[in-house]
Design a protein around this motif. Sequence first.
Motif, PDB file in Angstrom:
ATOM      1  N   ALA A  72       0.830  -1.210   0.000  1.00 24.49           N
ATOM      2  CA  ALA A  72       0.000   0.000   0.000  1.00 24.49           C
ATOM      3  C   ALA A  72       0.856   1.248   0.000  1.00 24.49           C
ATOM      4  CB  ALA A  72      -0.922   0.001   1.222  1.00 24.49           C
ATOM      5  N   ALA A  73       1.874   1.275   0.847  1.00 33.11           N
ATOM      6  CA  ALA A  73       2.707   2.467   0.942  1.00 33.11           C
ATOM      7  C   ALA A  73       3.486   2.701  -0.342  1.00 33.11           C
ATOM      8  CB  ALA A  73       3.660   2.348   2.132  1.00 33.11           C
ATOM      9  N   TYR A  74       4.007   1.625  -0.942  1.00 33.35           N
ATOM     10  CA  TYR A  74       4.730   1.798  -2.204  1.00 33.35           C
ATOM     11  C   TYR A  74       3.787   2.273  -3.311  1.00 33.35           C
ATOM     12  CZ  TYR A  74       9.170  -0.116  -0.632  1.00 33.35           C
ATOM     13  OH  TYR A  74      10.370  -0.308   0.007  1.00 33.35           O
ATOM     14  N   ASN A  75       2.584   1.693  -3.375  1.00 31.56           N
ATOM     15  CA  ASN A  75       1.624   2.126  -4.386  1.00 31.56           C
ATOM     16  C   ASN A  75       1.297   3.605  -4.232  1.00 31.56           C
ATOM     17  OD1 ASN A  75      -0.663   1.418  -6.429  1.00 31.56           O
ATOM     18  ND2 ASN A  75      -1.675   2.533  -4.786  1.00 31.56           N
ATOM     19  N   ASN A  76       1.004   4.002  -3.014  1.00 30.35           N
ATOM     20  CA  ASN A  76       0.574   5.382  -2.802  1.00 30.35           C
ATOM     21  C   ASN A  76       1.720   6.370  -2.992  1.00 30.35           C
ATOM     22  OD1 ASN A  76      -1.857   4.230  -2.303  1.00 30.35           O
ATOM     23  ND2 ASN A  76      -1.953   4.760  -0.142  1.00 30.35           N
ATOM     24  N   ARG A  77       2.938   5.976  -2.599  1.00 27.59           N
ATOM     25  CA  ARG A  77       4.064   6.864  -2.863  1.00 27.59           C
ATOM     26  C   ARG A  77       4.321   6.965  -4.365  1.00 27.59           C
ATOM     27  NH1 ARG A  77      10.254   6.267  -0.722  1.00 27.59           N
ATOM     28  NH2 ARG A  77      10.252   4.682  -2.362  1.00 27.59           N
ATOM     29  N   GLY A  78       4.091   5.858  -5.088  1.00 33.47           N
ATOM     30  CA  GLY A  78       4.190   5.921  -6.539  1.00 33.47           C
ATOM     31  C   GLY A  78       3.235   6.938  -7.126  1.00 33.47           C
ATOM     32  N   ASN A  79       2.032   7.026  -6.545  1.00 32.82           N
ATOM     33  CA  ASN A  79       1.068   8.020  -7.007  1.00 32.82           C
ATOM     34  C   ASN A  79       1.552   9.442  -6.746  1.00 32.82           C
ATOM     35  OD1 ASN A  79      -0.768   6.110  -7.922  1.00 32.82           O
ATOM     36  ND2 ASN A  79      -1.747   5.929  -5.923  1.00 32.82           N
ATOM     37  N   VAL A  80       2.230   9.631  -5.609  1.00 29.39           N
ATOM     38  CA  VAL A  80       2.805  10.948  -5.319  1.00 29.39           C
ATOM     39  C   VAL A  80       3.823  11.315  -6.394  1.00 29.39           C
ATOM     40  CG1 VAL A  80       4.181  12.295  -3.696  1.00 29.39           C
ATOM     41  CG2 VAL A  80       2.413  10.751  -2.836  1.00 29.39           C
ATOM     42  N   TRP A  81       4.724  10.373  -6.701  1.00 25.11           N
ATOM     43  CA  TRP A  81       5.736  10.645  -7.729  1.00 25.11           C
ATOM     44  C   TRP A  81       5.090  10.887  -9.087  1.00 25.11           C
ATOM     45  CZ3 TRP A  81       9.747  12.308  -5.639  1.00 25.11           C
ATOM     46  CH2 TRP A  81      10.415  11.671  -4.588  1.00 25.11           C
ATOM     47  N   LEU A  82       4.042  10.135  -9.388  1.00 27.36           N
ATOM     48  CA  LEU A  82       3.344  10.321 -10.665  1.00 27.36           C
ATOM     49  C   LEU A  82       2.809  11.742 -10.783  1.00 27.36           C
ATOM     50  CD1 LEU A  82       2.260   8.945 -13.266  1.00 27.36           C
ATOM     51  CD2 LEU A  82       0.221   8.333 -11.951  1.00 27.36           C
ATOM     52  N   GLY A  83       2.207  12.229  -9.702  1.00 25.23           N
ATOM     53  CA  GLY A  83       1.688  13.589  -9.713  1.00 25.23           C
ATOM     54  C   GLY A  83       2.769  14.642  -9.861  1.00 25.23           C
ATOM     55  N   LYS A  84       3.990  14.307  -9.460  1.00 25.93           N
ATOM     56  CA  LYS A  84       5.122  15.232  -9.575  1.00 25.93           C
ATOM     57  C   LYS A  84       5.891  15.052 -10.885  1.00 25.93           C
ATOM     58  CE  LYS A  84       5.979  15.653  -4.585  1.00 25.93           C
ATOM     59  NZ  LYS A  84       6.008  17.122  -4.508  1.00 25.93           N
ATOM     60  N   LYS A  85       5.409  14.168 -11.747  1.00 20.64           N
ATOM     61  CA  LYS A  85       6.072  13.852 -13.022  1.00 20.64           C
ATOM     62  C   LYS A  85       7.459  13.252 -12.817  1.00 20.64           C
ATOM     63  CE  LYS A  85       5.392  17.898 -15.007  1.00 20.64           C
ATOM     64  NZ  LYS A  85       5.325  18.945 -16.078  1.00 20.64           N
ATOM     65  N   GLU A  86       7.649  12.578 -11.688  1.00 21.44           N
ATOM     66  CA  GLU A  86       8.885  11.830 -11.421  1.00 21.44           C
ATOM     67  C   GLU A  86       8.612  10.383 -11.836  1.00 21.44           C
ATOM     68  OE1 GLU A  86      11.767  12.820 -10.367  1.00 21.44           O
ATOM     69  OE2 GLU A  86      11.500  14.750  -9.353  1.00 21.44           O
ATOM     70  N   TYR A  87       8.611  10.154 -13.151  1.00 21.13           N
ATOM     71  CA  TYR A  87       8.067   8.913 -13.672  1.00 21.13           C
ATOM     72  C   TYR A  87       8.910   7.683 -13.341  1.00 21.13           C
ATOM     73  CZ  TYR A  87       5.020  12.091 -16.217  1.00 21.13           C
ATOM     74  OH  TYR A  87       4.107  13.069 -16.537  1.00 21.13           O
ATOM     75  N   GLU A  88      10.222   7.810 -13.344  1.00 17.60           N
ATOM     76  CA  GLU A  88      11.054   6.652 -13.027  1.00 17.60           C
ATOM     77  C   GLU A  88      10.883   6.243 -11.565  1.00 17.60           C
ATOM     78  OE1 GLU A  88      12.473   4.837 -15.260  1.00 17.60           O
ATOM     79  OE2 GLU A  88      11.780   6.262 -16.776  1.00 17.60           O
ATOM     80  N   LYS A  89      10.795   7.230 -10.686  1.00 17.39           N
ATOM     81  CA  LYS A  89      10.578   6.919  -9.272  1.00 17.39           C
ATOM     82  C   LYS A  89       9.202   6.294  -9.070  1.00 17.39           C
ATOM     83  CE  LYS A  89      13.655  10.572  -7.578  1.00 17.39           C
ATOM     84  NZ  LYS A  89      13.744  11.856  -6.831  1.00 17.39           N
ATOM     85  N   ALA A  90       8.202   6.815  -9.771  1.00 21.03           N
ATOM     86  CA  ALA A  90       6.858   6.237  -9.681  1.00 21.03           C
ATOM     87  C   ALA A  90       6.873   4.786 -10.138  1.00 21.03           C
ATOM     88  CB  ALA A  90       5.885   7.053 -10.526  1.00 21.03           C
ATOM     89  N   ASN A  91       7.516   4.536 -11.269  1.00 22.18           N
ATOM     90  CA  ASN A  91       7.561   3.179 -11.803  1.00 22.18           C
ATOM     91  C   ASN A  91       8.250   2.230 -10.829  1.00 22.18           C
ATOM     92  OD1 ASN A  91       6.376   2.203 -14.171  1.00 22.18           O
ATOM     93  ND2 ASN A  91       8.362   1.783 -15.099  1.00 22.18           N
ATOM     94  N   GLY A  92       9.315   2.704 -10.203  1.00 21.06           N
ATOM     95  CA  GLY A  92      10.018   1.869  -9.239  1.00 21.06           C
ATOM     96  C   GLY A  92       9.142   1.479  -8.063  1.00 21.06           C
ATOM     97  N   ASP A  93       8.374   2.440  -7.552  1.00 20.74           N
ATOM     98  CA  ASP A  93       7.493   2.134  -6.426  1.00 20.74           C
ATOM     99  C   ASP A  93       6.340   1.228  -6.845  1.00 20.74           C
ATOM    100  OD1 ASP A  93       8.933   3.386  -4.475  1.00 20.74           O
ATOM    101  OD2 ASP A  93       7.740   5.218  -4.439  1.00 20.74           O
ATOM    102  N   PHE A  94       5.788   1.449  -8.036  1.00 22.96           N
ATOM    103  CA  PHE A  94       4.722   0.560  -8.505  1.00 22.96           C
ATOM    104  C   PHE A  94       5.252  -0.868  -8.685  1.00 22.96           C
ATOM    105  CE2 PHE A  94       2.747   4.536 -10.522  1.00 22.96           C
ATOM    106  CZ  PHE A  94       1.909   4.740  -9.440  1.00 22.96           C
ATOM    107  N   ASN A  95       6.462  -0.998  -9.207  1.00 24.31           N
ATOM    108  CA  ASN A  95       7.046  -2.332  -9.363  1.00 24.31           C
ATOM    109  C   ASN A  95       7.219  -3.024  -8.017  1.00 24.31           C
ATOM    110  OD1 ASN A  95       7.285  -2.481 -12.174  1.00 24.31           O
ATOM    111  ND2 ASN A  95       9.238  -1.389 -12.178  1.00 24.31           N
ATOM    112  N   GLU A  96       7.637  -2.264  -7.014  1.00 26.94           N
ATOM    113  CA  GLU A  96       7.818  -2.861  -5.689  1.00 26.94           C
ATOM    114  C   GLU A  96       6.473  -3.262  -5.093  1.00 26.94           C
ATOM    115  OE1 GLU A  96      10.019  -4.293  -2.405  1.00 26.94           O
ATOM    116  OE2 GLU A  96      10.470  -3.863  -4.511  1.00 26.94           O
ATOM    117  N   ALA A  97       5.443  -2.447  -5.305  1.00 29.60           N
ATOM    118  CA  ALA A  97       4.107  -2.804  -4.819  1.00 29.60           C
ATOM    119  C   ALA A  97       3.621  -4.093  -5.475  1.00 29.60           C
ATOM    120  CB  ALA A  97       3.131  -1.662  -5.094  1.00 29.60           C
ATOM    121  N   ILE A  98       3.897  -4.253  -6.767  1.00 33.14           N
ATOM    122  CA  ILE A  98       3.497  -5.472  -7.476  1.00 33.14           C
ATOM    123  C   ILE A  98       4.287  -6.675  -6.967  1.00 33.14           C
ATOM    124  CG2 ILE A  98       3.534  -6.614  -9.730  1.00 33.14           C
ATOM    125  CD1 ILE A  98       2.961  -3.767 -10.914  1.00 33.14           C
ATOM    126  N   ARG A  99       5.570  -6.480  -6.696  1.00 31.29           N
ATOM    127  CA  ARG A  99       6.379  -7.583  -6.163  1.00 31.29           C
ATOM    128  C   ARG A  99       5.812  -8.072  -4.837  1.00 31.29           C
ATOM    129  NH1 ARG A  99      10.206  -8.854  -2.621  1.00 31.29           N
ATOM    130  NH2 ARG A  99      10.244  -6.759  -1.691  1.00 31.29           N
TER     131      ARG A  99
END
Length: 243
Positions: free
Chosen positions: A54-81
């Motif tokens: 949950a925390a990785y997913n939601n932090r990924g959303n924060v990065w997405l909103g900031k256009k920090e796309y690589e950081k967002a992708n990294g957090d989404f990948n960790e949430a999926i793992r």
Amino acid sequence: MRRTAARRGIDRPNQPTINVKVRARWTIPLTAGLAITLAACGGPSTPPEPDSPAAYNNRGNVWLGKKEYEKANGDFNEAIRLDPGSVWPRLGKALVGLSTGREEAVADARLAIEAAGWKDENSIYATIVGHLGARRVKKDDVAKEVLDEADRKADKSHWPYPVVKYLRREIDEKALLALATDDDKMTEARCYLGIDQMLSGRPAEARENFLWVKEHGTPGYVEVPLAVAELDRLETEKPAGGK
């Protein structure tokens, strides 16, 4: 109305939950202990708890909103793992792909549909993102396939299926906006309408819809930062001396 999505096994017993206002539909309710890891409660640089999808997913959303796309992708990948069956980080990855023009947007959207199931409204959002992502990378045949599959399998009673009908050219822009009966739906409709118009070579119309979302869109909806990012793209791509 803002919608949040609970995932089994995420909330801890006997702790209050906090819904962080980053992506209303796809943000997972957090316990008070987990919520402090996010930007709204202290900054996205704070590492999430290591066992918390949950925390990785939601932090990924924060990065997405900031256009920090690589950081967002990294957090989404960790949430999926940590939670391979989760829908929301796959939707997040599809949005990253749409925003950055990556072919992976379609594959991630299809994985989100598989995780959600066609009876879930999130499969329709994934359809829209996958379709637009395919068009952005000039895969028009794939874009059509995505819509055709939704036509066969999706629950057409769910919002935002009217957006799919518009993208299939079954209804026009006026009819779509008439079906967007509140600000939440209008935020979504105008964002996706704007992306469609931009991909169709109609930047002036796209800009009008993106500006509406920027100025009037529902706070916390992912379509707001998405529309703002597309506005920035329009400004970047505008010819010298153009309007």
